[in-house]
Design a protein around this motif. Sequence first.
Motif, PDB file in Angstrom:
ATOM      1  N   LYS A   1       0.720  -0.650   0.031  1.00 31.52           N
ATOM      2  CA  LYS A   1      -0.070  -0.291  -0.416  1.00 31.52           C
ATOM      3  C   LYS A   1       0.863   1.039  -0.154  1.00 31.52           C
ATOM      4  O   LYS A   1       0.607   2.495  -0.596  1.00 31.52           O
ATOM      5  CB  LYS A   1      -1.321  -0.152   1.532  1.00 31.52           C
ATOM      6  CG  LYS A   1      -1.593  -1.176   0.852  1.00 31.52           C
ATOM      7  CD  LYS A   1      -3.220  -0.844   2.526  1.00 31.52           C
ATOM      8  CE  LYS A   1      -3.958  -1.956   1.749  1.00 31.52           C
ATOM      9  NZ  LYS A   1      -4.160  -2.751   3.703  1.00 31.52           N
ATOM     10  N   GLN A   2       2.413   1.140   0.725  1.00 31.98           N
ATOM     11  CA  GLN A   2       2.755   2.156   0.070  1.00 31.98           C
ATOM     12  C   GLN A   2       3.890   2.451  -0.706  1.00 31.98           C
ATOM     13  O   GLN A   2       3.209   3.969  -1.204  1.00 31.98           O
ATOM     14  CB  GLN A   2       3.900   1.962   1.829  1.00 31.98           C
ATOM     15  CG  GLN A   2       5.104   3.611   2.099  1.00 31.98           C
ATOM     16  CD  GLN A   2       5.980   3.154   3.013  1.00 31.98           C
ATOM     17  OE1 GLN A   2       5.426   1.947   4.051  1.00 31.98           O
ATOM     18  NE2 GLN A   2       7.394   3.224   2.894  1.00 31.98           N
ATOM     19  N   ALA A   3       4.039   1.537  -1.182  1.00 30.46           N
ATOM     20  CA  ALA A   3       4.111   1.847  -3.345  1.00 30.46           C
ATOM     21  C   ALA A   3       3.333   2.289  -3.927  1.00 30.46           C
ATOM     22  O   ALA A   3       3.083   3.480  -4.428  1.00 30.46           O
ATOM     23  CB  ALA A   3       4.867   0.498  -3.412  1.00 30.46           C
ATOM     24  N   VAL A   4       1.789   1.321  -3.441  1.00 31.07           N
ATOM     25  CA  VAL A   4       0.862   2.986  -4.043  1.00 31.07           C
ATOM     26  C   VAL A   4       0.291   3.901  -3.849  1.00 31.07           C
ATOM     27  O   VAL A   4       0.615   4.422  -4.568  1.00 31.07           O
ATOM     28  CB  VAL A   4      -0.612   1.953  -3.920  1.00 31.07           C
ATOM     29  CG1 VAL A   4      -2.341   2.323  -4.257  1.00 31.07           C
ATOM     30  CG2 VAL A   4      -0.225   0.527  -4.553  1.00 31.07           C
ATOM     31  N   ASP A   5       0.683   4.634  -2.919  1.00 31.00           N
ATOM     32  CA  ASP A   5       0.037   5.729  -2.259  1.00 31.00           C
ATOM     33  C   ASP A   5       1.343   6.962  -2.843  1.00 31.00           C
ATOM     34  O   ASP A   5       1.184   7.992  -3.155  1.00 31.00           O
ATOM     35  CB  ASP A   5       0.184   5.589  -0.840  1.00 31.00           C
ATOM     36  CG  ASP A   5      -1.155   4.752  -0.441  1.00 31.00           C
ATOM     37  OD1 ASP A   5      -2.248   4.564  -0.731  1.00 31.00           O
ATOM     38  OD2 ASP A   5      -0.745   4.640   1.620  1.00 31.00           O
ATOM     39  N   ALA A   6       3.271   6.213  -2.685  1.00 31.26           N
ATOM     40  CA  ALA A   6       3.404   6.464  -3.266  1.00 31.26           C
ATOM     41  C   ALA A   6       3.361   7.289  -4.525  1.00 31.26           C
ATOM     42  O   ALA A   6       3.970   8.187  -5.080  1.00 31.26           O
ATOM     43  CB  ALA A   6       4.825   6.528  -2.886  1.00 31.26           C
ATOM     44  N   PHE A   7       2.922   6.201  -5.944  1.00 27.64           N
ATOM     45  CA  PHE A   7       3.069   6.517  -7.073  1.00 27.64           C
ATOM     46  C   PHE A   7       2.403   6.401  -7.939  1.00 27.64           C
ATOM     47  O   PHE A   7       2.394   6.459  -9.203  1.00 27.64           O
ATOM     48  CB  PHE A   7       4.120   5.030  -7.536  1.00 27.64           C
ATOM     49  CG  PHE A   7       5.616   5.582  -6.993  1.00 27.64           C
ATOM     50  CD1 PHE A   7       6.866   6.823  -7.341  1.00 27.64           C
ATOM     51  CD2 PHE A   7       6.440   3.860  -6.514  1.00 27.64           C
ATOM     52  CE1 PHE A   7       7.507   6.367  -7.082  1.00 27.64           C
ATOM     53  CE2 PHE A   7       7.315   4.256  -5.869  1.00 27.64           C
ATOM     54  CZ  PHE A   7       8.042   5.793  -6.098  1.00 27.64           C
ATOM     55  N   LYS A   8       0.424   6.257  -7.001  1.00 30.75           N
ATOM     56  CA  LYS A   8      -0.557   6.467  -7.716  1.00 30.75           C
ATOM     57  C   LYS A   8      -0.198   7.277  -8.981  1.00 30.75           C
ATOM     58  O   LYS A   8      -1.640   6.871  -9.201  1.00 30.75           O
ATOM     59  CB  LYS A   8      -1.588   6.380  -6.261  1.00 30.75           C
ATOM     60  CG  LYS A   8      -1.918   7.763  -6.076  1.00 30.75           C
ATOM     61  CD  LYS A   8      -2.461   7.035  -4.532  1.00 30.75           C
ATOM     62  CE  LYS A   8      -3.116   8.211  -3.590  1.00 30.75           C
ATOM     63  NZ  LYS A   8      -3.786   8.727  -3.068  1.00 30.75           N
TER      64      LYS A   8
END
Length: 356
Positions: A112-119
């Motif tokens: 989820k952290q990766a999603v939030d960073a680059f969405k």
Amino acid sequence: MKKVLYLGKYRLGFSTGRNSYFFVKIKIIFAAIYQGKITVKKIWNAIVCNLSFYFKTQKSGKSPIIISVDLWNECNENCVFCRGSDGKIYDLNSNKEDSFIPKIKLDVKYFKQAVDAFKENLLMIIPYVNGEPLMHKDIYEAINYANKNKLLTLIASNGILLNNNNSEKLIEAGLDFLKVHISGYTNPIHQIQHRKGNVDLILKNLENIVKTKHDKKSNIMIMLDYILYNHNRHEVDLAKKFADNLGILFNVRPGNPKFMEDTENVQNTTNFDFRRACDWPWKALTLDCNRNINPCCEYSVFSSKTPYQKIEDSTDLAKLWTGQSVINFRKEHAKNGRVNLDVCKKCDRVGLGFKY
């Protein structure tokens, strides 16, 4: 048209012209447009990433095009090239059969952290690298989170756990693309590579998920991925006929002949130029199950490696992507290719397009 197939340093002892990944990618793009998961920002970011690789600039787009997250490297098929008969994962730093990678489960919060960073600019996030994704209980939560944030998702599964319940959960979570791979159309052939595989069950599960797809009016794209070896090429047409009758995509790709060199007539004759740069540093990131942020998925099966860094709750992934560790890695690739990099110098794959 016939062509010789190479896998890593190996030349496979047969030819084929069946590979259809190009057309699959085109279909994925049109599906993404239809679902509103491709925006002007994402298109522009992908263009910048590709141009940055072409001109070998130090900086790339605002985000990768694709991120892979290895939620768990556990698997239930024990394939010959990947694992020992007891399921331990081979360490690709070594050609020995007694060097292994530990099995670790990643907390879904890092996905989820990766999603939030680059969405805003990311096109696709892939919640698997080196395991069977359906073995992680949070895979549906991860896919659903990406789907809600308008990101494409893809998983490759061996299909054993693709029962009615799991098929429904995948579709309800919003999975965009499912690859199911087999290495034969009959169990005696399939199990030469996939020790614990059951192709009869896999094909039945495929029939069930296609029915569920139609019942729920889902746009999920399903592909039967045939992994080709000398010992199974006589069953390719049977698998293709099955896929055609089911109305799903079909692809043939070369299999990994590691530990099967004698039967696969492998010839170590590649002329690959290791000064050639790979496009992953400009286009992708991988988060492995040990929380290492890596340039690519190959790092997940090498014990001796230098990741960009480990992810923590406070890690700013967007800052890392534009930071010095990634820039230095690109500079080395641009200057010397793979020859001085611990994992890259053992890899002659042709970049992002090889896997996706």
